[in-house]
Enzyme design. Structure first.
Site, PDB file in Angstrom:
ATOM      1  N   ASP A  53       4.121 -22.391 -31.393  1.00  0.00           N
ATOM      2  CA  ASP A  53       4.952 -23.359 -32.098  1.00  0.00           C
ATOM      3  C   ASP A  53       6.119 -22.632 -32.763  1.00  0.00           C
ATOM      4  O   ASP A  53       5.981 -21.477 -33.191  1.00  0.00           O
ATOM      5  CB  ASP A  53       4.121 -24.100 -33.146  1.00  0.00           C
ATOM      6  CG  ASP A  53       4.903 -25.227 -33.804  1.00  0.00           C
ATOM      7  OD1 ASP A  53       5.654 -25.910 -33.088  1.00  0.00           O
ATOM      8  OD2 ASP A  53       4.771 -25.409 -35.032  1.00  0.00           O
ATOM      9  N   ILE A 330     -12.171  -1.667  12.443  1.00  0.00           N
ATOM     10  CA  ILE A 330     -11.531  -1.995  13.722  1.00  0.00           C
ATOM     11  C   ILE A 330     -12.578  -1.922  14.837  1.00  0.00           C
ATOM     12  O   ILE A 330     -13.276  -0.918  14.992  1.00  0.00           O
ATOM     13  CB  ILE A 330     -10.373  -1.024  14.020  1.00  0.00           C
ATOM     14  CG1 ILE A 330      -9.317  -1.100  12.907  1.00  0.00           C
ATOM     15  CG2 ILE A 330      -9.737  -1.344  15.370  1.00  0.00           C
ATOM     16  CD1 ILE A 330      -8.181  -0.107  13.057  1.00  0.00           C
ATOM     17  N   ASN A 337      -9.221   5.745  21.211  1.00  0.00           N
ATOM     18  CA  ASN A 337      -8.979   7.189  21.228  1.00  0.00           C
ATOM     19  C   ASN A 337      -9.394   7.823  22.550  1.00  0.00           C
ATOM     20  O   ASN A 337      -8.680   8.670  23.115  1.00  0.00           O
ATOM     21  CB  ASN A 337      -9.733   7.852  20.074  1.00  0.00           C
ATOM     22  CG  ASN A 337      -9.020   7.687  18.746  1.00  0.00           C
ATOM     23  OD1 ASN A 337      -7.803   7.568  18.695  1.00  0.00           O
ATOM     24  ND2 ASN A 337      -9.782   7.671  17.665  1.00  0.00           N
ATOM     25  N   GLU A 372     -11.579   4.426  10.861  1.00  0.00           N
ATOM     26  CA  GLU A 372     -11.004   3.123  11.195  1.00  0.00           C
ATOM     27  C   GLU A 372     -11.460   2.032  10.235  1.00  0.00           C
ATOM     28  O   GLU A 372     -11.327   0.842  10.523  1.00  0.00           O
ATOM     29  CB  GLU A 372     -11.373   2.737  12.641  1.00  0.00           C
ATOM     30  CG  GLU A 372     -12.857   2.472  12.882  1.00  0.00           C
ATOM     31  CD  GLU A 372     -13.638   3.725  13.264  1.00  0.00           C
ATOM     32  OE1 GLU A 372     -14.694   3.574  13.902  1.00  0.00           O
ATOM     33  OE2 GLU A 372     -13.189   4.845  12.924  1.00  0.00           O
TER      34      GLU A 372
END
Length: 455
Positions: A53, A330, A337, A372
């Protein structure tokens, strides 16, 4: 998202009314009847937003706000001023004192809740950035806070999107201290902001044949303009859509007819806040030691994650807030690879990390967990929100093949395990374990899926 709200008003009836409104929306409410009491509470308690206020004895709201913003400990605390004053000069004075927003009595419930939600969301993002800086232990956060005082809001770069050129030119005239461009074709908004370095967009709610919320959303979905502040220029009849816009993350709005001084104050506030956020992000990025980042992907590494998880879990449990953790792996990465070589595998990891960052929220922290595996820490996140983020990430990986070199594009999917902070006895280790169990179930269940694990 819940929050701790401090209501400051010397009239008990006003306090009880606001307290009832906020408590009904599940906010935790604290109260103060004077400016001095409010400053003491903000100094000693974890407050997320102050409803202040203006007309109070001994110390008015403007002075309270100035003191809060001058204190490094409370500098980032959002302040929403609520007062019976209805002069534009009073609103401007409140904004110049450092207030983040300003409402006049009698307070409209819809506007109140929209403003509170918007400012709480801003506070959450700011807290997360500061926590990351502290975790790195090489950020001079005090210097960054003091730098806010030296950041100017003049000479900003502003884009006005309005199909009414006369109205846009009038707004442009109000902002003579800034470089202002006008776009009368909203369909070109994304192209206009690309590389232009805008610091603020002013979007009219009265666009011919265009949805202003759609235009705003399109700007926010592009990487280079994701954090661009947006102010909507709205008529009284636009209130329902304005509330929706604030829920979607629009920063502010101003009612038409637009008053020059109020517009200038709101524009300065948003530009200053944007410049500070950019400086803080740059400070975090530039000073974080290589010891806590993963060189290949640019994400934080396991060492950083372990420390930050400990801090954030403790904070979530102390404040009884939600938090989620997801581990991503993943699928069949070894075959990448083996069949294509480690250089292609590295390219897949880099692209995976880039897509991951694009599809999580600003408050979420993504790290490379190892090999991964990746992990994302999501503060103030319940089951529904966690599922939405996890599914968005999963789809982002599966829907578009990875272009990773001269070889043909590769199809890459990810399995995701998610756990939530559901108990005060949870530890970082137990939370990781539960997410890992969920990940294992996703792998056994056929991969390319999201699985939740309960406590």
């Amino acid at each position: 998202m819940t929050a701790r709200v401090l209501i400051v008003d010397d009239i008990p009836t006003n306090v009880r009314l606001l307290e009832a409104r906020l408590s009904a929306e599940y906010y935790e409410v604290l109260t103060a009847s004077s400016g001095a009491q409010a400053l003491a509470i903000c100094e000693s308690e974890d407050i997320d937003i102050v409803l202040l206020d203006v007309m109070m004895p001994e110390m008015d709201g403007f002075e309270v706000c100035r003191r809060l913003k001058a204190n490094p400990k409370t500098h980032h605390l959002p302040v929403l001023m609520i007062t019976a004053l209805d002069q534009t000069s009073d609103r401007v004075q409140g904004l110049e004192a450092g207030a983040d927003d300003f409402l006049s009595k009698p307070v409209d419930d819809t506007q109140l809740m929209a403003r509170v939600k918007s400012l709480v969301r801003l506070k959450s993002l700011t807290d997360e950035l500061r926590a990351r800086a502290l975790t790195g232990q090489q950020i001079a956060i005090e210097d960054a806070l003091r730098a806010m005082d030296s950041i100017s809001a003049s000479g900003g770069s502003v884009l006005i999107i309005d199909t009414d050129r006369r109205h846009a030119e009038r707004i442009q005239g109000y902002l003579a201290d800034h470089r202002v461009d006008i776009l009368t074709e909203p369909a070109d908004a994304v192209f206009q902001v690309a590389g232009a370095g805008y610091e603020l967009a002013l979007i009219s709610m009265s666009l011919d044949d265009f949805d202003p919320l759609r235009v705003s959303s399109q700007i926010r979905t592009v990487e280079h303009s994701r954090n661009l502040p947006i102010i909507l220029m709205a008529d009284a009849a636009d209130k329902p859509r304005v509330v929706r816009a604030l829920d979607l993350g629009i920063n502010d709005y101003i009612s038409r007819p637009v008053e020059r001084n109020e517009l200038q104050a709101r524009v300065r506030t948003q530009i200053r806040r944007h410049r500070y956020a950019m400086e803080l992000r740059e400070s975090v990025n530039n000073t974080m030691a290589l010891a806590v980042t993963d060189e290949l992907t640019g994400l934080y590494n396991r060492r950083y994650f372990d420390r930050h998880l400990n801090v954030m879990l403790g904070k979530a449990q102390e404040q009884e807030r939600d938090m989620a953790l997801m581990i991503l792996d993943i699928d069949h990465f070894k075959a990448v690879n083996d069949n294509h070589g480690h250089d292609v595998g590295d390219a897949v990891l880099r692209e995976f990390a880039a897509r991951l960052k694009r599809n999580i929220r600003g408050v979420d922290l993504a790290c490379r967990f190892g090999g991964e595996e990746f992990v994302v820490l999501m503060p103030d996140t319940d089951t529904g929100q966690a599922e939405a983020v996890a599914e968005r990430v999963r789809q982002a990986m599966a829907e578009k093949q990875f272009e990773v070199g001269p070889a043909r594009p590769l199809s890459v999917t990810v399995s995701v395990g998610v756990a939530l902070n559901e108990s005060r006895v949870d530890t970082p280790e137990s939370l990781i374990k539960r997410a890992d169990v969920a990940l294992y179930r996703a792998k056994r269940g056929g991969r390319n899926r999201v699985i939740f694990d309960a406590a």
